[in-house]
Write a protein that holds these residues in place. Structure first.
Motif, PDB file in Angstrom:
ATOM      1  N   GLU A 149      -6.995   1.180   4.621  1.00 12.49           N
ATOM      2  CA  GLU A 149      -7.504   1.128   3.250  1.00 12.49           C
ATOM      3  C   GLU A 149      -8.117   2.471   2.845  1.00 12.49           C
ATOM      4  O   GLU A 149      -7.917   2.949   1.720  1.00 12.49           O
ATOM      5  CB  GLU A 149      -8.555   0.018   3.126  1.00 12.49           C
ATOM      6  N   ALA A 153       0.827  -1.206   0.000  1.00 13.63           N
ATOM      7  CA  ALA A 153       0.000   0.000   0.000  1.00 13.63           C
ATOM      8  C   ALA A 153       0.865   1.262   0.000  1.00 13.63           C
ATOM      9  O   ALA A 153       0.540   2.254  -0.669  1.00 13.63           O
ATOM     10  CB  ALA A 153      -0.936   0.001   1.205  1.00 13.63           C
ATOM     11  N   HIS A 206      -3.128  -2.272   3.193  1.00 12.46           N
ATOM     12  CA  HIS A 206      -4.169  -3.222   2.804  1.00 12.46           C
ATOM     13  C   HIS A 206      -4.396  -4.167   3.973  1.00 12.46           C
ATOM     14  O   HIS A 206      -3.445  -4.520   4.698  1.00 12.46           O
ATOM     15  CB  HIS A 206      -3.751  -4.023   1.569  1.00 12.46           C
TER      16      HIS A 206
END
Length: 227
Positions: free
Chosen positions: A190, A20, A176
């Motif tokens: 997220e 991420a 994530h």
């Protein structure tokens, strides 16, 4: 001029967080990250960082065990030095900045050692450098999730109201959801990533004449500002 460093904490904590952070840099406004050097994903984070050479990397020192064990001065300094050395082994160079997991550098037992380390290596320490620290982009407090705090609308407001002249670090925690990594801050990660990659945020930066930089640029920028 208004300069903004967008720094992701917890690089190395897990595979989901690692990927991420790379996404946030490639497709969003993330410019820097702080690396946990003794976590499950530290090695993977180091490898991924080689694919994004413009991502500035700092040390995210973790002293929770040392502080829980009594916070003895010798143990704290030994752990700090070891983590700094481990960072250099993983990344191949010194960190561009210094901060800590859960901001434990604020602990009066730890702060003198962080200050000494920062001075010895010439790196900025969070909250103890010309860089203003902005921590409001966080989606949880009092044990409750507040996704509205990390929405694009909320970040838009922060950029307009909180970023003034000089240099500001906006901290963030994108990630994530990772089934093998237990954390109380998961769905929020997220949401942070979606916001950081939202194209509207780039437009907001332009509208407010905010220039994205990384910790890598800090030294040169300070010289120019003081000239």
């Amino acid at each position: 001029m208004k300069y903004l460093i967008v720094n992701a904490d917890d690089f190395g904590a897990s595979c989901g967080i690692n990927h991420a952070i790379i996404e946030g840099h490639r497709y969003g406004i993330l410019t820097s990250a702080s690396l946990l050097v003794n976590a499950a994903g530290s090695g993977e984070a180091a490898e991924l960082s080689r694919t994004v050479p413009d991502l500035s990397l700092g040390l995210h020192a973790d002293l929770r065990n040392e502080l829980k064990a009594g916070g003895h001065s010798r143990q704290i300094r030994k752990a700090l030095d070891a983590q700094f050395t481990r960072f250099e082994e993983l990344i191949g160079h010194s960190p561009t900045h210094l901060d800590s997991h859960h901001n434990v550098h604020r602990d009066p037992r730890a702060l003198p050692h962080f200050l000494d380390l920062a001075e010895a290596h010439g790196v900025p320490l969070r909250e103890h450098s010309p860089v203003r620290y902005l921590s409001k982009f966080y989606g949880q407090w009092a044990g409750e999730t507040h996704l509205e705090q990390i929405s694009a609308d909320s970040l838009t407001w922060m950029l307009g109201a909180e970023i003034g002249e000089g240099i500001t670090e906006l901290s963030c925690h994108p990630g994530h959801v990772d089934p093998v990594y237990s954390t109380g801050y998961a769905l929020e990660r997220e949401a942070e990533l979606r916001t950081l990659c939202d194209p509207v945020i780039r437009e907001v930066l332009t509208r407010h004449s905010i220039q994205l930089i990384s910790y890598r640029h800090l030294g040169e920028l300070q010289l120019n500002m003081n000239a």
